[in-house]
Design a protein around this motif. Structure first.
Motif, PDB file in Angstrom:
ATOM      1  N   PRO A 141       0.824  -1.207   0.000  1.00  0.00           N
ATOM      2  CA  PRO A 141       0.000   0.000   0.000  1.00  0.00           C
ATOM      3  C   PRO A 141       0.862   1.262   0.000  1.00  0.00           C
ATOM      4  O   PRO A 141       1.991   1.264   0.489  1.00  0.00           O
ATOM      5  N   ALA A 142       0.290   2.316  -0.558  1.00  0.00           N
ATOM      6  CA  ALA A 142       0.996   3.599  -0.570  1.00  0.00           C
ATOM      7  C   ALA A 142       1.125   4.105   0.867  1.00  0.00           C
ATOM      8  O   ALA A 142       0.258   3.848   1.700  1.00  0.00           O
ATOM      9  N   PRO A 143       2.206   4.802   1.169  1.00  0.00           N
ATOM     10  CA  PRO A 143       2.338   5.343   2.529  1.00  0.00           C
ATOM     11  C   PRO A 143       1.238   6.373   2.782  1.00  0.00           C
ATOM     12  O   PRO A 143       0.763   7.025   1.847  1.00  0.00           O
ATOM     13  N   PRO A 144       0.808   6.525   4.031  1.00  0.00           N
ATOM     14  CA  PRO A 144      -0.259   7.486   4.321  1.00  0.00           C
ATOM     15  C   PRO A 144       0.167   8.915   3.969  1.00  0.00           C
ATOM     16  O   PRO A 144       1.326   9.285   4.130  1.00  0.00           O
ATOM     17  N   ALA A 145      -0.796   9.691   3.488  1.00  0.00           N
ATOM     18  CA  ALA A 145      -0.529  11.084   3.137  1.00  0.00           C
ATOM     19  C   ALA A 145      -0.619  11.981   4.374  1.00  0.00           C
ATOM     20  O   ALA A 145       0.018  13.018   4.438  1.00  0.00           O
ATOM     21  N   LEU A 146      -1.440  11.565   5.338  1.00  0.00           N
ATOM     22  CA  LEU A 146      -1.637  12.380   6.534  1.00  0.00           C
ATOM     23  C   LEU A 146      -1.031  11.695   7.751  1.00  0.00           C
ATOM     24  O   LEU A 146      -1.166  10.483   7.929  1.00  0.00           O
ATOM     25  N   LYS A 147      -0.368  12.482   8.580  1.00  0.00           N
ATOM     26  CA  LYS A 147       0.154  11.978   9.849  1.00  0.00           C
ATOM     27  C   LYS A 147      -0.627  12.689  10.954  1.00  0.00           C
ATOM     28  O   LYS A 147      -0.545  13.911  11.109  1.00  0.00           O
ATOM     29  N   TRP A 148      -1.395  11.907  11.707  1.00  0.00           N
ATOM     30  CA  TRP A 148      -2.244  12.444  12.766  1.00  0.00           C
ATOM     31  C   TRP A 148      -1.454  12.562  14.059  1.00  0.00           C
ATOM     32  O   TRP A 148      -0.691  11.662  14.414  1.00  0.00           O
ATOM     33  N   LYS A 149      -1.665  13.669  14.773  1.00  0.00           N
ATOM     34  CA  LYS A 149      -1.036  13.844  16.086  1.00  0.00           C
ATOM     35  C   LYS A 149      -1.577  12.774  17.035  1.00  0.00           C
ATOM     36  O   LYS A 149      -0.841  12.186  17.804  1.00  0.00           O
ATOM     37  N   THR A 150      -2.884  12.521  16.958  1.00  0.00           N
ATOM     38  CA  THR A 150      -3.549  11.445  17.686  1.00  0.00           C
ATOM     39  C   THR A 150      -4.834  11.123  16.936  1.00  0.00           C
ATOM     40  O   THR A 150      -5.378  11.978  16.234  1.00  0.00           O
ATOM     41  N   THR A 151      -5.326   9.899  17.106  1.00  0.00           N
ATOM     42  CA  THR A 151      -6.598   9.521  16.489  1.00  0.00           C
ATOM     43  C   THR A 151      -7.643   9.171  17.550  1.00  0.00           C
ATOM     44  O   THR A 151      -8.733   8.727  17.225  1.00  0.00           O
ATOM     45  N   SER A 152      -7.298   9.391  18.821  1.00  0.00           N
ATOM     46  CA  SER A 152      -8.231   9.121  19.911  1.00  0.00           C
ATOM     47  C   SER A 152      -8.045  10.174  20.997  1.00  0.00           C
ATOM     48  O   SER A 152      -6.916  10.437  21.418  1.00  0.00           O
ATOM     49  N   ILE A 153      -9.166  10.758  21.428  1.00  0.00           N
ATOM     50  CA  ILE A 153      -9.109  11.781  22.476  1.00  0.00           C
ATOM     51  C   ILE A 153     -10.100  11.436  23.582  1.00  0.00           C
ATOM     52  O   ILE A 153     -11.277  11.175  23.309  1.00  0.00           O
ATOM     53  N   ASP A 154      -9.603  11.447  24.822  1.00  0.00           N
ATOM     54  CA  ASP A 154     -10.443  11.256  25.994  1.00  0.00           C
ATOM     55  C   ASP A 154     -10.958  12.628  26.409  1.00  0.00           C
ATOM     56  O   ASP A 154     -10.175  13.504  26.785  1.00  0.00           O
ATOM     57  N   MET A 155     -12.261  12.818  26.332  1.00  0.00           N
ATOM     58  CA  MET A 155     -12.871  14.101  26.682  1.00  0.00           C
ATOM     59  C   MET A 155     -13.084  14.225  28.193  1.00  0.00           C
ATOM     60  O   MET A 155     -13.507  15.276  28.676  1.00  0.00           O
ATOM     61  N   GLY A 156     -12.831  13.152  28.926  1.00  0.00           N
ATOM     62  CA  GLY A 156     -12.987  13.186  30.380  1.00  0.00           C
ATOM     63  C   GLY A 156     -14.447  13.208  30.786  1.00  0.00           C
ATOM     64  O   GLY A 156     -15.308  12.674  30.094  1.00  0.00           O
ATOM     65  N   LYS A 157     -14.714  13.874  31.902  1.00  0.00           N
ATOM     66  CA  LYS A 157     -16.083  13.978  32.426  1.00  0.00           C
ATOM     67  C   LYS A 157     -16.687  15.278  31.923  1.00  0.00           C
ATOM     68  O   LYS A 157     -16.125  16.356  32.124  1.00  0.00           O
ATOM     69  N   ILE A 158     -17.843  15.157  31.291  1.00  0.00           N
ATOM     70  CA  ILE A 158     -18.533  16.309  30.704  1.00  0.00           C
ATOM     71  C   ILE A 158     -19.873  16.471  31.410  1.00  0.00           C
ATOM     72  O   ILE A 158     -20.636  15.503  31.523  1.00  0.00           O
ATOM     73  N   PRO A 159     -20.189  17.681  31.867  1.00  0.00           N
ATOM     74  CA  PRO A 159     -21.510  17.893  32.472  1.00  0.00           C
ATOM     75  C   PRO A 159     -22.620  17.695  31.437  1.00  0.00           C
ATOM     76  O   PRO A 159     -22.502  18.136  30.293  1.00  0.00           O
ATOM     77  N   GLN A 160     -23.692  17.027  31.847  1.00  0.00           N
ATOM     78  CA  GLN A 160     -24.817  16.768  30.952  1.00  0.00           C
ATOM     79  C   GLN A 160     -25.374  18.085  30.403  1.00  0.00           C
ATOM     80  O   GLN A 160     -25.447  19.090  31.112  1.00  0.00           O
TER      81      GLN A 160
END
Length: 143
Positions: free
Chosen positions: A30-49
């Motif tokens: 496969p071709a190498p990826p064109a985009l390099k992501w800093k991260t692909t998963s983020i924990d938003m923590g606790k969010i008030p409803q």
């Protein structure tokens, strides 16, 4: 006559086998990826409803050609997105913002599927927990 036919037929088979052996093959690498992501998963923590929360995924174009985000598709209606609309030049950065509407209590895992004009696909993930919105205290003096 039979010998001539057998010799001719054998020669035909051998030439066909040689031709098949010389058929070029396509690479399955496969071709190498064109985009390099800093991260692909983020924990938003606790969010008030009832409080929408936004995070930003950042990436860099590591290819030698401009890359455009073709689609940015949240996995459900509780998540919206914004993203870099113009093609990203080589060695330049772009973003995908995801806003989660924290309406339902409890843990959540949501995805955003990003597809580029080069056919590259990345799945971004946000997760966290929606908690009860803290009660607001009335101002001192009863007002």
């Amino acid at each position: 006559m039979k010998k001539v036919f057998i010799i001719a037929f054998s020669a035909l088979l051998l030439s066909g086998t040689a031709a098949m052996a010389q058929t070029p093959t396509t690479s399955t690498t496969p071709a190498p990826p064109a985009l390099k992501w800093k991260t692909t998963s983020i924990d938003m923590g606790k969010i008030p409803q009832g409080t929408p929360n936004t995070v930003t995924f950042e990436f860099a174009n590591v290819s030698k050609a401009p890359v455009a985000l073709k689609t940015v598709q949240p996995g459900c209606g509780c998540t919206t997105s914004d993203y870099t609309k113009e093609p990203i030049a080589p060695k330049k950065d772009g973003f995908v913002k995801a806003t989660y509407n924290a309406a339902n209590m409890g843990s959540f895992n949501k995805s955003i599927t990003v597809t580029t004009d080069a056919g590259e696909q990345t799945i971004l993930m946000i997760h966290g927990e929606v908690i009860t919105k803290p009660a607001t205290t009335p101002p001192a003096g009863g007002k």
